[in-house]
Design a protein around this motif. Structure first.
Motif, PDB file in Angstrom:
ATOM      1  N   SER A  48       0.833  -1.214   0.000  1.00 19.05           N
ATOM      2  CA  SER A  48       0.000   0.000   0.000  1.00 19.05           C
ATOM      3  C   SER A  48       0.864   1.259   0.000  1.00 19.05           C
ATOM      4  O   SER A  48       0.572   2.228  -0.712  1.00 19.05           O
ATOM      5  N   THR A  51       2.306   1.747  -3.570  1.00 18.22           N
ATOM      6  CA  THR A  51       1.331   2.253  -4.531  1.00 18.22           C
ATOM      7  C   THR A  51       0.977   3.710  -4.251  1.00 18.22           C
ATOM      8  O   THR A  51       0.766   4.492  -5.185  1.00 18.22           O
ATOM      9  N   THR A  52       0.945   4.078  -2.967  1.00 16.49           N
ATOM     10  CA  THR A  52       0.670   5.475  -2.616  1.00 16.49           C
ATOM     11  C   THR A  52       1.788   6.386  -3.114  1.00 16.49           C
ATOM     12  O   THR A  52       1.541   7.459  -3.679  1.00 16.49           O
ATOM     13  N   GLN A  54       3.688   5.861  -5.568  1.00 13.59           N
ATOM     14  CA  GLN A  54       3.630   5.885  -7.031  1.00 13.59           C
ATOM     15  C   GLN A  54       2.337   6.515  -7.554  1.00 13.59           C
ATOM     16  O   GLN A  54       2.101   6.531  -8.763  1.00 13.59           O
ATOM     17  N   LYS A  56      -0.719   5.455  -7.244  1.00 17.20           N
ATOM     18  CA  LYS A  56      -1.573   4.436  -7.842  1.00 17.20           C
ATOM     19  C   LYS A  56      -2.667   4.072  -6.843  1.00 17.20           C
ATOM     20  O   LYS A  56      -2.511   4.255  -5.641  1.00 17.20           O
ATOM     21  N   LYS A  57      -3.746   3.514  -7.347  1.00  9.16           N
ATOM     22  CA  LYS A  57      -4.815   3.100  -6.444  1.00  9.16           C
ATOM     23  C   LYS A  57      -4.411   1.840  -5.696  1.00  9.16           C
ATOM     24  O   LYS A  57      -3.567   1.060  -6.142  1.00  9.16           O
ATOM     25  N   CYS A  58      -5.013   1.641  -4.533  1.00  6.66           N
ATOM     26  CA  CYS A  58      -4.719   0.472  -3.709  1.00  6.66           C
ATOM     27  C   CYS A  58      -5.565  -0.709  -4.175  1.00  6.66           C
ATOM     28  O   CYS A  58      -6.781  -0.570  -4.370  1.00  6.66           O
ATOM     29  N   ALA A  64      -2.436  -7.089  -8.118  1.00  3.09           N
ATOM     30  CA  ALA A  64      -1.296  -6.175  -8.220  1.00  3.09           C
ATOM     31  C   ALA A  64      -1.001  -5.784  -9.667  1.00  3.09           C
ATOM     32  O   ALA A  64      -0.617  -4.645  -9.954  1.00  3.09           O
ATOM     33  N   VAL A  67      -2.210  -2.439 -11.311  1.00  2.00           N
ATOM     34  CA  VAL A  67      -1.600  -1.131 -11.059  1.00  2.00           C
ATOM     35  C   VAL A  67      -0.080  -1.134 -11.192  1.00  2.00           C
ATOM     36  O   VAL A  67       0.548  -0.068 -11.261  1.00  2.00           O
ATOM     37  N   ILE A  68       0.536  -2.317 -11.207  1.00  3.37           N
ATOM     38  CA  ILE A  68       1.995  -2.429 -11.299  1.00  3.37           C
ATOM     39  C   ILE A  68       2.381  -2.881 -12.701  1.00  3.37           C
ATOM     40  O   ILE A  68       1.952  -3.940 -13.167  1.00  3.37           O
ATOM     41  N   LEU A  76       9.074  -3.036  -6.811  1.00  3.91           N
ATOM     42  CA  LEU A  76       8.093  -3.334  -5.757  1.00  3.91           C
ATOM     43  C   LEU A  76       8.648  -4.401  -4.812  1.00  3.91           C
ATOM     44  O   LEU A  76       8.559  -4.269  -3.580  1.00  3.91           O
TER      45      LEU A  76
END
Length: 269
Positions: A48, A51-52, A54, A56-58, A64, A67-68, A76
């Motif tokens: 989390s 992603t924050t 970057q 990006k949404k959780c 994964a 968003v990755i 990551l």
């Protein structure tokens, strides 16, 4: 399981588990769910945070890949490994989640891999493939036990694959020069004899890392998350991975501690 000696005092449960591990090359048992959940929460928290950062949404671990990007997978993985290795609480939870199976197969005076490894295999990402190998081909002691823990349900191409011991023994008798092949050539040579091991979250896989194993391309619709960590009897031989560097002693018993400190009373002579 026949022990072949009256001096084998292992319990019936230990003998049963040891027999399966010896015959198959791996064993699946229940994890201690309390400690498993503590580990998963740490991983989810670090994911989390990443992603924050970057923007990006959780999402869940299984999603994964939504968003990755493929080229972010290793960043990551390294970010999460740095987070969970900052102290020793994660390693303590890892040990406790698999304590029963470790004690039955490896003993209770132990050394543990200092930094457990994390695998994230995004669907369709070739860079997440782990080529076929056996750890003992690269200086790893055959006295080690690999405890492999999935953090998502793994099926089909999301699974770890292994060459079971019976197939391995057959190939040793009938094949020569396989280690001269490239990893792709070796995989293709052994492919029909490999076993992909389905396993759900909540279970633990203990496997013999001297048997060929790896990850193929994930062609499923979910992301693979798992960790692996090696344990060994504290007093068993170390090869390239040394105690105090790669391994740390975690359950040193009192007689060992006192024995290390012992000095013969030469002044009494």
């Amino acid at each position: 399981m026949q022990t072949g000696t009256p001096w084998d005092f292992r319990s019936s449960q230990e003998l049963l588990m040891s027999g399966i591990y010896t015959d198959e090359g791996y064993l699946i048992e229940d994890a201690d769910y309390h400690y498993l959940e503590l580990m998963k929460k740490e991983i989810e928290s670090a994911f989390s945070e990443f992603t924050t950062l970057q923007k990006k949404k959780c999402v869940t671990l299984e999603n994964a890949h939504q968003v990755i990007a493929n080229d972010e997978s290793n960043d990551l993985r390294l970010y999460i490994m740095q987070k969970i290795s900052a102290g020793t609480s994660f390693q303590r939870n890892y040990y406790n989640s698999a304590k029963s199976i470790i004690h039955h197969l490896c003993g209770n005076e132990l050394a543990m891999q200092k930094r457990p490894g994390l695998s994230i295999n995004l669907p369709g990402n070739n860079s997440d493939i782990l080529p076929i190998h056996a750890d003992t081909w690269n200086g790893v002691s055959p006295f080690e036990l690999n405890i492999w823990i999935p953090f998502v349900d793994c099926s089909d191409s999301m699974c770890l694959y292994i060459l079971k011991r019976e197939k391995y023994q057959e190939r040793l008798k009938t094949c020569q020069g396989l280690l001269n092949l490239t990893s792709d050539e070796l995989f293709n040579e052994l492919r029909n004899d490999l076993t992909w091991i389905p396993i759900k979250y909540g279970k633990i896989l203990a496997f013999d890392q001297s048997l060929p194993h790896g990850y193929s391309l994930n062609v499923e619709t979910s992301s693979h998350w798992s960790m692996n960590c090696r344990f060994k009897g504290l007093h068993t031989p170390y090869w390239d991975k040394k105690l105090g560097e790669y391994f740390m002693p975690i359950t040193v018993k009192n007689c060992t501690r006192l024995g290390i400190k012992y000095k013969h009373p030469d002044q009494w002579v």
